[in-house]
Design a protein around this motif. Sequence first.
Motif, PDB file in Angstrom:
ATOM      1  N   LEU A  46       0.802  -1.224   0.000  1.00 48.66           N
ATOM      2  CA  LEU A  46       0.000   0.000   0.000  1.00 48.66           C
ATOM      3  C   LEU A  46       0.834   1.274   0.000  1.00 48.66           C
ATOM      4  CD1 LEU A  46      -2.729  -1.265   2.440  1.00 48.66           C
ATOM      5  CD2 LEU A  46      -3.243  -0.193   0.249  1.00 48.66           C
ATOM      6  N   LEU A  47       2.161   1.142  -0.067  1.00 45.68           N
ATOM      7  CA  LEU A  47       3.029   2.329  -0.048  1.00 45.68           C
ATOM      8  C   LEU A  47       2.740   3.297  -1.202  1.00 45.68           C
ATOM      9  CD1 LEU A  47       6.482   0.857   1.082  1.00 45.68           C
ATOM     10  CD2 LEU A  47       5.010   2.445   2.328  1.00 45.68           C
ATOM     11  N   PRO A  48       2.475   2.824  -2.430  1.00 50.04           N
ATOM     12  CA  PRO A  48       2.194   3.793  -3.501  1.00 50.04           C
ATOM     13  C   PRO A  48       0.999   4.697  -3.213  1.00 50.04           C
ATOM     14  CG  PRO A  48       2.646   1.623  -4.422  1.00 50.04           C
ATOM     15  CD  PRO A  48       2.545   1.442  -2.936  1.00 50.04           C
ATOM     16  N   GLU A  49       0.033   4.201  -2.452  1.00 43.82           N
ATOM     17  CA  GLU A  49      -1.143   5.011  -2.089  1.00 43.82           C
ATOM     18  C   GLU A  49      -0.978   5.683  -0.729  1.00 43.82           C
ATOM     19  OE1 GLU A  49      -2.144   2.181  -5.143  1.00 43.82           O
ATOM     20  OE2 GLU A  49      -1.369   1.824  -3.126  1.00 43.82           O
ATOM     21  N   GLN A  50       0.194   5.485  -0.106  1.00 42.37           N
ATOM     22  CA  GLN A  50       0.425   5.978   1.257  1.00 42.37           C
ATOM     23  C   GLN A  50      -0.672   5.474   2.205  1.00 42.37           C
ATOM     24  OE1 GLN A  50       0.834  10.301   0.258  1.00 42.37           O
ATOM     25  NE2 GLN A  50       2.876  10.070   1.162  1.00 42.37           N
ATOM     26  N   GLY A  51      -1.050   4.231   1.979  1.00 46.54           N
ATOM     27  CA  GLY A  51      -2.107   3.632   2.785  1.00 46.54           C
ATOM     28  C   GLY A  51      -1.578   2.565   3.708  1.00 46.54           C
ATOM     29  N   TYR A  52      -2.494   1.938   4.447  1.00 49.82           N
ATOM     30  CA  TYR A  52      -2.135   0.877   5.374  1.00 49.82           C
ATOM     31  C   TYR A  52      -3.374   0.045   5.683  1.00 49.82           C
ATOM     32  CZ  TYR A  52      -3.984   4.401   8.649  1.00 49.82           C
ATOM     33  OH  TYR A  52      -4.768   5.340   9.283  1.00 49.82           O
ATOM     34  N   VAL A  53      -3.150  -1.121   6.260  1.00 49.64           N
ATOM     35  CA  VAL A  53      -4.278  -1.959   6.679  1.00 49.64           C
ATOM     36  C   VAL A  53      -4.548  -1.703   8.147  1.00 49.64           C
ATOM     37  CG1 VAL A  53      -3.987  -3.758   4.941  1.00 49.64           C
ATOM     38  CG2 VAL A  53      -2.756  -3.933   7.121  1.00 49.64           C
ATOM     39  N   LEU A  54      -5.827  -1.807   8.505  1.00 46.01           N
ATOM     40  CA  LEU A  54      -6.230  -1.530   9.875  1.00 46.01           C
ATOM     41  C   LEU A  54      -7.233  -2.585  10.336  1.00 46.01           C
ATOM     42  CD1 LEU A  54      -5.579   0.892  11.849  1.00 46.01           C
ATOM     43  CD2 LEU A  54      -7.903   1.661  11.388  1.00 46.01           C
ATOM     44  N   PRO A  55      -6.853  -3.429  11.299  1.00 47.14           N
ATOM     45  CA  PRO A  55      -7.836  -4.347  11.900  1.00 47.14           C
ATOM     46  C   PRO A  55      -8.591  -3.610  13.006  1.00 47.14           C
ATOM     47  CG  PRO A  55      -5.654  -4.798  12.801  1.00 47.14           C
ATOM     48  CD  PRO A  55      -5.497  -3.645  11.840  1.00 47.14           C
ATOM     49  N   ILE A  56      -9.806  -3.257  12.728  1.00 47.30           N
ATOM     50  CA  ILE A  56     -10.649  -2.526  13.689  1.00 47.30           C
ATOM     51  C   ILE A  56     -12.085  -2.915  13.391  1.00 47.30           C
ATOM     52  CG2 ILE A  56     -10.843  -0.465  12.213  1.00 47.30           C
ATOM     53  CD1 ILE A  56     -10.667   1.244  14.798  1.00 47.30           C
ATOM     54  N   GLY A  57     -12.883  -3.172  14.416  1.00 47.85           N
ATOM     55  CA  GLY A  57     -14.236  -3.687  14.200  1.00 47.85           C
ATOM     56  C   GLY A  57     -15.016  -2.889  13.169  1.00 47.85           C
ATOM     57  N   ILE A  58     -15.117  -1.576  13.381  1.00 50.28           N
ATOM     58  CA  ILE A  58     -15.760  -0.662  12.424  1.00 50.28           C
ATOM     59  C   ILE A  58     -14.887   0.593  12.345  1.00 50.28           C
ATOM     60  CG2 ILE A  58     -17.791   0.754  11.917  1.00 50.28           C
ATOM     61  CD1 ILE A  58     -19.494  -1.243  13.456  1.00 50.28           C
ATOM     62  N   LEU A  59     -14.517   1.002  11.160  1.00 49.58           N
ATOM     63  CA  LEU A  59     -13.704   2.208  10.988  1.00 49.58           C
ATOM     64  C   LEU A  59     -14.517   3.426  11.411  1.00 49.58           C
ATOM     65  CD1 LEU A  59     -10.987   3.327   9.917  1.00 49.58           C
ATOM     66  CD2 LEU A  59     -12.142   3.628   7.708  1.00 49.58           C
ATOM     67  N   PRO A  60     -14.065   4.181  12.412  1.00 53.11           N
ATOM     68  CA  PRO A  60     -14.878   5.285  12.942  1.00 53.11           C
ATOM     69  C   PRO A  60     -15.103   6.437  11.966  1.00 53.11           C
ATOM     70  CG  PRO A  60     -13.226   4.594  14.546  1.00 53.11           C
ATOM     71  CD  PRO A  60     -12.879   3.920  13.248  1.00 53.11           C
ATOM     72  N   THR A  61     -14.259   6.561  10.933  1.00 56.42           N
ATOM     73  CA  THR A  61     -14.343   7.718  10.030  1.00 56.42           C
ATOM     74  C   THR A  61     -15.212   7.468   8.803  1.00 56.42           C
ATOM     75  OG1 THR A  61     -12.281   6.951   9.023  1.00 56.42           O
ATOM     76  CG2 THR A  61     -12.115   8.634  10.741  1.00 56.42           C
ATOM     77  N   LEU A  62     -15.920   6.349   8.761  1.00 51.19           N
ATOM     78  CA  LEU A  62     -16.798   6.067   7.616  1.00 51.19           C
ATOM     79  C   LEU A  62     -17.889   7.121   7.478  1.00 51.19           C
ATOM     80  CD1 LEU A  62     -17.286   2.235   8.171  1.00 51.19           C
ATOM     81  CD2 LEU A  62     -16.035   3.284   6.273  1.00 51.19           C
TER      82      LEU A  62
END
Length: 493
Positions: A117-133
Amino acid sequence: MGQQITTASFTDEEFECFRARLLDNLQSLKQLLQRPGFGVAPPSIGAELEMYLVDRQARPLSINKTILERSGDPQLALELNQFNLEYNLTPVLAAGRPFSLLEQEMQLSMAHLNELLLPEQGYVLPIGILPTLKRSDFGLHAMTDEQRFSALSRALADKRGSLFCIQIEGDEPLSLRARDVTLEGANTSFQLHFRVTPAQFADLFNALQLVTPLMVALAANSPFMLEHKLWHETRIPLFQQAIDGRSAEECQRAVPSRVDFGSGWVREGAYELFAEMVHLHAPLLPVSSEENSLAVAAAGGLPALDELRLHAGTVWPWNRVVYDPAQGGHLRVEIRSLPAGPSAIDMAANAAMYIGLAVGLQSQINEYIPALPFGTLRSNFEAAGQKGLTAELMWPHPQQSQGLLKQPVTDIARSLLPVAKQGLVQLGVENSEIDSYLSVIESRLDQGINGAIWQRREYHRLCRKLQPHAALVQMVQHYRQHLEENRPVAQWR
């Protein structure tokens, strides 16, 4: 549901053929379960870790197919929405150091995905529900472009005959309507698979059901949905409502939902759970195979039971029985109630506590069943989802003749730590492994902190100087920093 589906439209004849094959599969399964030696092997543990793809603004990245193609990893799988991926961990024997192996593989898989995910400057996140949706993150445009997902969404919508209605109480109640099932894709889980022999199935499954409310409270990690502060484990009401294909009349008449805690204690074994799936839930995806399962079973072979397995993939009890023809054929319990996150060590500790408790209580389960009505257990499950570590549950009095007693979930869990240790010893888990992971749970109880409580506290702290959305963004960024350090959530600042 991993099976390839090539169409979203089916004929009456296809449904009729599928229903007939389901009944044949049930009879074939009954023969298999009576076969000496079937499914007998040392217990093993597997897991599925569902994760979000997130950008540096803590917003979802809808590129799961791109990352899957970059990876080429057969253990990586697509999920319902384009901003989710699932990693299927390698099954391990329960004896030895199983939870360390799961923890290490989770860390390695997340690190590898972060590199992709480096090209998108992203990452994976294990979290029940992403709070920023946001609400705009859902809808058919968000669904992964796979026929099986669109076919399932269409089948459920057609069966329901109206919009999916979601109403969740909490500090900031949430009310939503949807034409598709993509809101369900907000949920990410850490799903355990525990291999069970047919002879032990009923007692062990009931023990898993018994401890599920405790584990939901201990592991809660989903306190936000669409920037609303809701249940400590909001996945529970969201999943139950976002994929409920029942009509209004069926709901009024208490027709069982496809997402349910169960209809009662298991009396005999795995067969009755499969039979419930077949008799209580109409087929959604009638894709039939060429196999004559009855003939295969009668000849002493091992039928694939494709129809039964596909149908079971469209019913989602929180603890689900699984038949797998691999390794000579066997049964598993898929434990679906745990959220993803917070850290790899937390998830491994949750697995150790869950499985240790169930095995430790297995020999006592027939004493618990008459002392704890199943309806009360279901109510405990809901209370644990709502309040998490602060919940109070109805639990048998230590002197069971004195009935049920309302107790803090933390007190119940603390009193059962020796039982969990006993269960892990019984499985052959190394003592250092047992002490290491149960100490993570004990620390969580001592500090009164799990993922949901940490998220709520961090959000309130940040709201002193930031607007709510900005506070959620920064909270997710802090969550990620702690995740990468892989420390238990009870030690997070």
